[in-house]
Design an enzyme around this catalytic site. Sequence first.
Site, PDB file in Angstrom:
ATOM      1  N   LYS A  83       0.868  -1.305  -0.049  1.00  8.95           N
ATOM      2  CA  LYS A  83      -0.126  -0.139   0.316  1.00  8.95           C
ATOM      3  C   LYS A  83       0.810   1.332   0.102  1.00  8.95           C
ATOM      4  O   LYS A  83       1.863   1.305   0.830  1.00  8.95           O
ATOM      5  CB  LYS A  83      -0.809  -0.011   1.126  1.00  8.95           C
ATOM      6  CG  LYS A  83      -2.215  -0.418   1.122  1.00  8.95           C
ATOM      7  CD  LYS A  83      -2.955  -0.309   2.314  1.00  8.95           C
ATOM      8  CE  LYS A  83      -4.451   0.014   2.241  1.00  8.95           C
ATOM      9  NZ  LYS A  83      -5.142   0.177   3.565  1.00  8.95           N
TER      10      LYS A  83
HETATM   11  C1  E4P Z   1      -8.492   0.129   3.731  1.00  9.80           C
HETATM   12  O1  E4P Z   1      -7.687  -0.083   2.630  1.00  9.80           O
HETATM   13  C2  E4P Z   1      -8.252   1.359   4.420  1.00  9.80           C
HETATM   14  O2  E4P Z   1      -7.099   1.719   4.955  1.00  9.80           O
HETATM   15  C3  E4P Z   1      -9.558   1.707   5.427  1.00  9.80           C
HETATM   16  O3  E4P Z   1     -10.600   1.117   4.822  1.00  9.80           O
HETATM   17  C4  E4P Z   1      -9.769   2.916   6.042  1.00  9.80           C
HETATM   18  O4  E4P Z   1     -10.872   2.875   6.813  1.00  9.80           O
HETATM   19  P1  E4P Z   1     -11.267   4.143   7.711  1.00  9.80           P
HETATM   20  O5  E4P Z   1     -11.405   5.408   6.893  1.00  9.80           O
HETATM   21  O6  E4P Z   1     -12.439   3.441   8.478  1.00  9.80           O
HETATM   22  O7  E4P Z   1      -9.953   4.333   8.389  1.00  9.80           O
END
Ligand code: E4P
Length: 226
Positions: A83
Amino acid sequence: MDLFIDTANLDDIREISRWGILRGATTNPTLLSRESGDYNMILQEICGLVGGPVSAEVLADDAEGMVAEAEQLAGLHDSIVIKLPTTAEGLQAAGELKRRQIKTNVTLVFSANQALMAATAGATYVSPFVGRLDDIGHDSGEILADIVDIFSVNKISTKVIAASIRHPLHVTQAALLGCDIATIPPQVFRKMLKHPLTDIGIKLFKQDWEKKQKKQTEKQALDVGL
Ligand code: E4P
């Protein structure tokens, strides 16, 4: 649309992986910071449990640092996807990692143009954050729809992961719009499964079955008595 789990909690992943519906997982530094133990081992265990792509995020700000972290993370397991943030350095790192045949998930995407640039840079996945968009009064559905359409019209093979999912309707929306994946927190999975009419239905079927059994037993007792 494939369903990924958005957590680093092993108990939750174990529970929901038993349902047989998980095709991958996503983590981020916030999710990992909530867990205790060795993060590398947690990531390896997640890979073993879900048997599909598992996103792990880099923390460096510069492309060189991101690539170095990515190499280390990718070495943990074949399923690891790196990521990267949607920044100039993140795009540069995405291109370099593509050349090194390491899969990437460009995250913190909040607009169609960010998604387009990430895909063009070589991202395997892009993650638009629907919940955080809705939080600031934007229409996450509109932005998701634009990304899905742009990728389709331009024959872009980068996959769209609907992320930052807050409730079951976000999942329905992502599926209707043609997202490739939704990454879903454990509590939302449980809400998606639960329906009061299902629970009432099970109770009624059991009651009717037990009534019938009772009647049969009473009849048999009467027949023996005669
Ligand atoms: C996934 O890849 C993200 O990191 C995650 O869905 C973020 O979610 P949030 O906005 O609830 O922290």
